[in-house]
Design an enzyme around this catalytic site. Structure first.
Site, PDB file in Angstrom:
ATOM      1  N   ALA A 107       0.668   4.157   0.661  1.00  0.00           N
ATOM      2  CA  ALA A 107       0.492   5.088   1.767  1.00  0.00           C
ATOM      3  C   ALA A 107       1.146   4.581   3.058  1.00  0.00           C
ATOM      4  O   ALA A 107       1.250   5.317   4.033  1.00  0.00           O
ATOM      5  CB  ALA A 107      -0.996   5.329   2.016  1.00  0.00           C
ATOM      6  N   CYS A 108       1.623   3.348   3.048  1.00  0.00           N
ATOM      7  CA  CYS A 108       2.191   2.708   4.233  1.00  0.00           C
ATOM      8  C   CYS A 108       3.693   2.966   4.318  1.00  0.00           C
ATOM      9  O   CYS A 108       4.439   2.670   3.389  1.00  0.00           O
ATOM     10  CB  CYS A 108       1.911   1.208   4.167  1.00  0.00           C
ATOM     11  SG  CYS A 108       2.823   0.209   5.349  1.00  0.00           S
ATOM     12  N   SER A 109       4.151   3.492   5.449  1.00  0.00           N
ATOM     13  CA  SER A 109       5.579   3.789   5.610  1.00  0.00           C
ATOM     14  C   SER A 109       6.426   2.517   5.612  1.00  0.00           C
ATOM     15  O   SER A 109       7.541   2.511   5.088  1.00  0.00           O
ATOM     16  CB  SER A 109       5.823   4.587   6.888  1.00  0.00           C
ATOM     17  OG  SER A 109       5.453   3.831   8.021  1.00  0.00           O
ATOM     18  N   ASN A 116       0.903  -1.144   0.000  1.00  0.00           N
ATOM     19  CA  ASN A 116       0.000   0.000   0.000  1.00  0.00           C
ATOM     20  C   ASN A 116       0.945   1.197   0.000  1.00  0.00           C
ATOM     21  O   ASN A 116       1.682   1.398   0.967  1.00  0.00           O
ATOM     22  CB  ASN A 116      -0.871  -0.020   1.255  1.00  0.00           C
ATOM     23  CG  ASN A 116      -1.698   1.234   1.424  1.00  0.00           C
ATOM     24  OD1 ASN A 116      -1.553   2.202   0.677  1.00  0.00           O
ATOM     25  ND2 ASN A 116      -2.559   1.223   2.414  1.00  0.00           N
TER      26      ASN A 116
END
Length: 119
Positions: free
Chosen positions: A8-10, A6
């Protein structure tokens, strides 16, 4: 090698950066857009050696709406969990790397990414 991410996932971004730094040959799968089928989820679970509840993000809103914390965690409930992951891919723990040797790893740490690279 494939990595389910994803963007958006760090943790996903860190894993991709490490793969790039190591010069790895891999494919990115944005699993929220290219949603895995139930069979693909079963395959990844087999490769991980885990059960669906082991890779479920139980703090997500969808998990709470479904009441996942109350679901049984046994062989009889396995298909129900897999279906929930396929219908709500945001519940799948990330990133997941499928290694070239047929195994997989939930790559939330640099050590796990390096482990996948060594396979």
């Amino acid at each position: 090698m494939e990595i389910w991410i994803n963007p958006a996932c760090s943790k996903c971004r860190s894993a991709v950066q490490l793969l790039d730094a190591e010069g790895a040959d891999y494919t990115v799968r944005r699993y929220l857009e290219d949603v895995p089928t139930e069979d693909e989820i079963r395959d990844v679970l087999d490769r991980l050696g885990l059960e669906p509840w082991d890779i479920t993000r139980t703090q997500e809103a969808a998990a709470k709406e479904l009441g996942l914390k109350e679901w049984p965690r046994d062989a009889a409930a396995r298909d129900r969990w897999v279906t929930a992951l396929a219908e709500h891919p945001k519940l799948i723990q990330r990133p997941i790397i499928t290694a070239d040797d047929g195994t997989a790893v939930v790559a939330r740490t640099d050590e796990a990414v390096r482990d996948a690279l060594s396979r």
